[in-house]
Design a protein around this motif. Structure first.
Motif, mmCIF file in Angstrom:
data_model
loop_
_atom_site.group_PDB
_atom_site.id
_atom_site.type_symbol
_atom_site.label_atom_id
_atom_site.label_comp_id
_atom_site.label_asym_id
_atom_site.label_seq_id
_atom_site.Cartn_x
_atom_site.Cartn_y
_atom_site.Cartn_z
ATOM 1 N N GLY A 160 -3.171 3.003 -2.096
ATOM 2 C CA GLY A 160 -2.257 3.148 -0.970
ATOM 3 C C GLY A 160 -1.837 1.809 -0.396
ATOM 4 N N ARG A 161 -2.775 0.857 -0.337
ATOM 5 C CA ARG A 161 -2.426 -0.466 0.179
ATOM 6 C C ARG A 161 -1.416 -1.158 -0.722
ATOM 7 N NH1 ARG A 161 -6.845 -4.649 2.479
ATOM 8 N NH2 ARG A 161 -6.751 -3.068 4.116
ATOM 9 N N ARG A 162 -1.611 -1.044 -2.032
ATOM 10 C CA ARG A 162 -0.673 -1.676 -2.971
ATOM 11 C C ARG A 162 0.723 -1.054 -2.869
ATOM 12 N NH1 ARG A 162 -4.165 -4.974 -3.264
ATOM 13 N NH2 ARG A 162 -2.586 -5.717 -1.819
ATOM 14 N N LEU A 163 0.792 0.222 -2.464
ATOM 15 C CA LEU A 163 2.088 0.895 -2.279
ATOM 16 C C LEU A 163 2.626 0.714 -0.863
ATOM 17 C CD1 LEU A 163 1.490 4.289 -4.151
ATOM 18 C CD2 LEU A 163 2.776 2.303 -4.964
ATOM 19 N N ASN A 164 1.881 -0.048 -0.029
ATOM 20 C CA ASN A 164 2.273 -0.292 1.368
ATOM 21 C C ASN A 164 2.366 0.997 2.184
ATOM 22 O OD1 ASN A 164 2.549 -3.159 1.097
ATOM 23 N ND2 ASN A 164 4.501 -2.819 0.067
ATOM 24 N N LEU A 165 1.455 1.942 1.919
ATOM 25 C CA LEU A 165 1.396 3.174 2.694
ATOM 26 C C LEU A 165 0.411 3.025 3.837
ATOM 27 C CD1 LEU A 165 1.321 5.958 -0.053
ATOM 28 C CD2 LEU A 165 3.249 5.307 1.390
ATOM 29 N N GLY A 166 0.712 3.656 4.970
ATOM 30 C CA GLY A 166 -0.236 3.681 6.072
ATOM 31 C C GLY A 166 -1.460 4.502 5.702
ATOM 32 N N ALA A 167 -2.573 4.255 6.387
ATOM 33 C CA ALA A 167 -3.832 4.919 6.048
ATOM 34 C C ALA A 167 -3.752 6.430 6.205
ATOM 35 C CB ALA A 167 -4.962 4.357 6.921
ATOM 36 N N PRO A 197 -15.029 -5.720 -8.556
ATOM 37 C CA PRO A 197 -15.596 -6.172 -7.273
ATOM 38 C C PRO A 197 -15.352 -7.645 -6.957
ATOM 39 C CG PRO A 197 -17.311 -5.904 -8.930
ATOM 40 C CD PRO A 197 -16.059 -5.325 -9.520
ATOM 41 N N SER A 198 -15.051 -8.447 -7.955
ATOM 42 C CA SER A 198 -14.859 -9.887 -7.709
ATOM 43 C C SER A 198 -13.449 -10.225 -7.244
ATOM 44 C CB SER A 198 -15.170 -10.680 -8.989
ATOM 45 O OG SER A 198 -14.305 -10.301 -10.043
ATOM 46 N N GLU A 199 -12.500 -9.271 -7.352
ATOM 47 C CA GLU A 199 -11.120 -9.528 -6.959
ATOM 48 C C GLU A 199 -10.898 -9.165 -5.497
ATOM 49 O OE1 GLU A 199 -8.178 -7.807 -9.464
ATOM 50 O OE2 GLU A 199 -9.041 -8.618 -11.325
ATOM 51 N N LEU A 200 -10.378 -10.115 -4.717
ATOM 52 C CA LEU A 200 -10.118 -9.854 -3.302
ATOM 53 C C LEU A 200 -8.920 -8.928 -3.118
ATOM 54 C CD1 LEU A 200 -10.673 -13.425 -1.779
ATOM 55 C CD2 LEU A 200 -12.244 -11.482 -1.794
ATOM 56 N N GLU A 201 -7.939 -9.029 -3.989
ATOM 57 C CA GLU A 201 -6.736 -8.195 -3.906
ATOM 58 C C GLU A 201 -6.460 -7.585 -5.274
ATOM 59 O OE1 GLU A 201 -4.912 -7.351 -1.303
ATOM 60 O OE2 GLU A 201 -6.116 -8.526 0.115
ATOM 61 N N PRO A 202 -7.153 -6.519 -5.641
ATOM 62 C CA PRO A 202 -6.957 -5.912 -6.966
ATOM 63 C C PRO A 202 -5.542 -5.353 -7.120
ATOM 64 C CG PRO A 202 -8.272 -4.480 -5.574
ATOM 65 C CD PRO A 202 -8.144 -5.773 -4.843
ATOM 66 N N SER A 203 -5.084 -5.317 -8.348
ATOM 67 C CA SER A 203 -3.717 -4.862 -8.629
ATOM 68 C C SER A 203 -3.616 -3.341 -8.566
ATOM 69 C CB SER A 203 -3.268 -5.350 -10.009
ATOM 70 O OG SER A 203 -4.041 -4.718 -11.018
ATOM 71 N N LEU A 204 -2.375 -2.869 -8.535
ATOM 72 C CA LEU A 204 -2.111 -1.430 -8.496
ATOM 73 C C LEU A 204 -2.664 -0.739 -9.738
ATOM 74 C CD1 LEU A 204 -0.614 0.952 -7.075
ATOM 75 C CD2 LEU A 204 1.385 0.348 -8.462
ATOM 76 N N LYS A 205 -2.551 -1.391 -10.903
ATOM 77 C CA LYS A 205 -2.987 -0.735 -12.140
ATOM 78 C C LYS A 205 -4.497 -0.526 -12.158
ATOM 79 C CE LYS A 205 -3.621 -4.826 -15.087
ATOM 80 N NZ LYS A 205 -3.241 -5.486 -16.360
ATOM 81 N N TRP A 206 -5.278 -1.495 -11.627
ATOM 82 C CA TRP A 206 -6.733 -1.316 -11.597
ATOM 83 C C TRP A 206 -7.131 -0.233 -10.603
ATOM 84 C CZ3 TRP A 206 -9.460 -2.621 -15.459
ATOM 85 C CH2 TRP A 206 -9.190 -3.774 -16.203
ATOM 86 N N ALA A 207 -6.454 -0.210 -9.449
ATOM 87 C CA ALA A 207 -6.732 0.850 -8.467
ATOM 88 C C ALA A 207 -6.371 2.212 -9.051
ATOM 89 C CB ALA A 207 -5.948 0.599 -7.185
ATOM 90 N N GLY A 208 -5.217 2.275 -9.748
ATOM 91 C CA GLY A 208 -4.807 3.536 -10.365
ATOM 92 C C GLY A 208 -5.761 3.981 -11.450
ATOM 93 N N LEU A 209 -6.281 3.036 -12.227
ATOM 94 C CA LEU A 209 -7.242 3.379 -13.276
ATOM 95 C C LEU A 209 -8.519 3.952 -12.676
ATOM 96 C CD1 LEU A 209 -8.166 3.356 -16.236
ATOM 97 C CD2 LEU A 209 -8.948 0.993 -15.882
ATOM 98 N N GLN A 210 -9.016 3.321 -11.606
ATOM 99 C CA GLN A 210 -10.240 3.828 -10.977
ATOM 100 C C GLN A 210 -10.023 5.222 -10.409
ATOM 101 O OE1 GLN A 210 -12.783 1.156 -8.645
ATOM 102 N NE2 GLN A 210 -12.755 2.656 -6.968
ATOM 103 N N VAL A 211 -8.891 5.447 -9.768
ATOM 104 C CA VAL A 211 -8.574 6.774 -9.219
ATOM 105 C C VAL A 211 -8.502 7.813 -10.332
ATOM 106 C CG1 VAL A 211 -6.767 8.144 -8.111
ATOM 107 C CG2 VAL A 211 -7.422 5.932 -7.145
ATOM 108 N N THR A 212 -7.842 7.468 -11.430
ATOM 109 C CA THR A 212 -7.689 8.409 -12.549
ATOM 110 C C THR A 212 -9.032 8.774 -13.149
ATOM 111 O OG1 THR A 212 -5.497 7.505 -13.059
ATOM 112 C CG2 THR A 212 -6.591 8.779 -14.789
#
Length: 334
Positions: free
Chosen positions: A30-37, A180-195
């Motif tokens: 959601g943060r990578r898509l600039n969506l509110g919480a 865990p070592s990335e301060l600002e992970p990319s959309l693709k990594w967040a999407g992979l974890q969600v999937t």
């Protein structure tokens, strides 16, 4: 029975662990898509965790070859909202009571956008009343009305995204678990974890429901008791697990948004599928579920519109699910 219990508790643990990854991933997504919480909770998280039960409804009403199989889908479309409106909100209340000292709360009041939540109850109630009303009548063009439910959900999503916001506490997100070592992970990594988390949640939920039904069989419970009471609780377990995780982090706004968003999905998408592919006519147990869900929503609307909600009062709404259990067990025996 011993193996059933092992699988039962193991699958429940797997759902909770997967929800940890899902909650963490969906916040970064959601943060990578600039969506509110609030939109993350009510749209992204709700849609993700609603996929398993929506799939159950889809498979039942579309590919079911007997009336009983199609009835499973209709039952899921009615049982889900009842569970969320009663046990879902009660879980939020219980979790807040349990974590009160840890969260350093001086009162039992929840921290939430009461105006938004009261409006969500009204929106859900408007859709739900139409949904129940259609279950009482039969007419030729009824299947076409399923389109209106899909349109209602589209409008809800648009409104949630347009009006979403983020509280200071919700700005704090733990590092992405798979990076865990990335301060600002990319959309693709967040999407992979969600999937990946959703795949585990779906598989574990399937096992959990199966073991719950097996336990009911071993205890010689009537099949309709398991189908109407226990299976909906099992399919809504991910939403309740998400709520527990977010409340532990002090983010009850996200927990409540997830439940209200999941309720709107349950009121629209599974209902549209049921209206498209079944006669959508209710018997006594389904009407009881409809009436009790309506009472729960009216109760919640009155709570939220006052602007101060006690977590202990949220627990009380679970009593309506107890009433439903008694009706199914004793008034609607099969």
């Amino acid at each position: 029975m011993f193996l059933t219990l092992i699988l039962f508790f193991s699958s429940a643990g797997a759902i909770y662990l997967a929800c940890e990854y899902f909650v963490n991933g969906i916040e970064w997504f959601g943060r990578r898509l600039n969506l509110g919480a609030t939109a993350v909770g009510s749209v992204l998280a709700a849609f993700g965790t609603a996929l398993p039960e929506s799939a159950v409804t889809f498979m039942s009403v579309v590919f079911g070859t007997t009336p009983d199989q199609k009835d499973i889908g209709v039952g899921a479309a009615m049982g889900g909202p009842l569970v969320l409106a009663t046990l879902g909100y009660a879980v939020v209340g219980l979790a807040l009571l349990f974590h009160r000292r840890r969260l350093e709360r001086d009162t039992h009041h929840i921290h939430a956008d009461h105006v938004r939540l009261s409006r969500d109850q009204v929106a859900f109630l408007a859709v739900f009343v139409v949904k129940v009303g259609l279950g009482l009548v039969a007419f030729a063009i009824k299947p076409w009305l399923g389109i209106l439910f899909l349109a209602a959900y589209a409008i809800y999503v648009w409104r949630e995204i347009q009006e979403s916001d983020t509280a200071p506490k919700e700005e704090e997100i733990e590092p992405l678990k798979i990076r865990p070592s990335e301060l600002e992970p990319s959309l693709k990594w967040a999407g992979l974890q969600v999937t990946l988390a959703l795949i585990v949640i779906s598989a574990a939920s399937h096992v959990f429901v199966g073991q719950l039904e097996s336990i009911g069989t071993n205890l010689q419970w009537p099949p309709h008791l398991v189908a109407l009471l226990l299976s909906p609780v099992a399919t809504e377990l991910p939403e309740m697990m998400n709520a527990l995780i977010w409340i532990r982090q002090g983010k009850e706004r996200l927990a409540l948004a997830n439940i209200s968003g999941a309720m709107m999905i349950q009121a629209t998408i599974p209902s549209a599928l049921g209206i498209f592919f079944t006669p959508w006519l209710f018997d006594g147990p389904l009407m009881a579920a409809g009436v009790l869900t309506t009472l729960a929503i009216v109760f919640l609307w009155q709570l939220f519109r006052r602007g101060a909600v006690d977590s202990r009062v949220l627990v009380a709404v679970s009593a309506l699910y107890g009433v439903f259990a008694l009706l199914i067990a004793f008034y609607f025996p099969r």
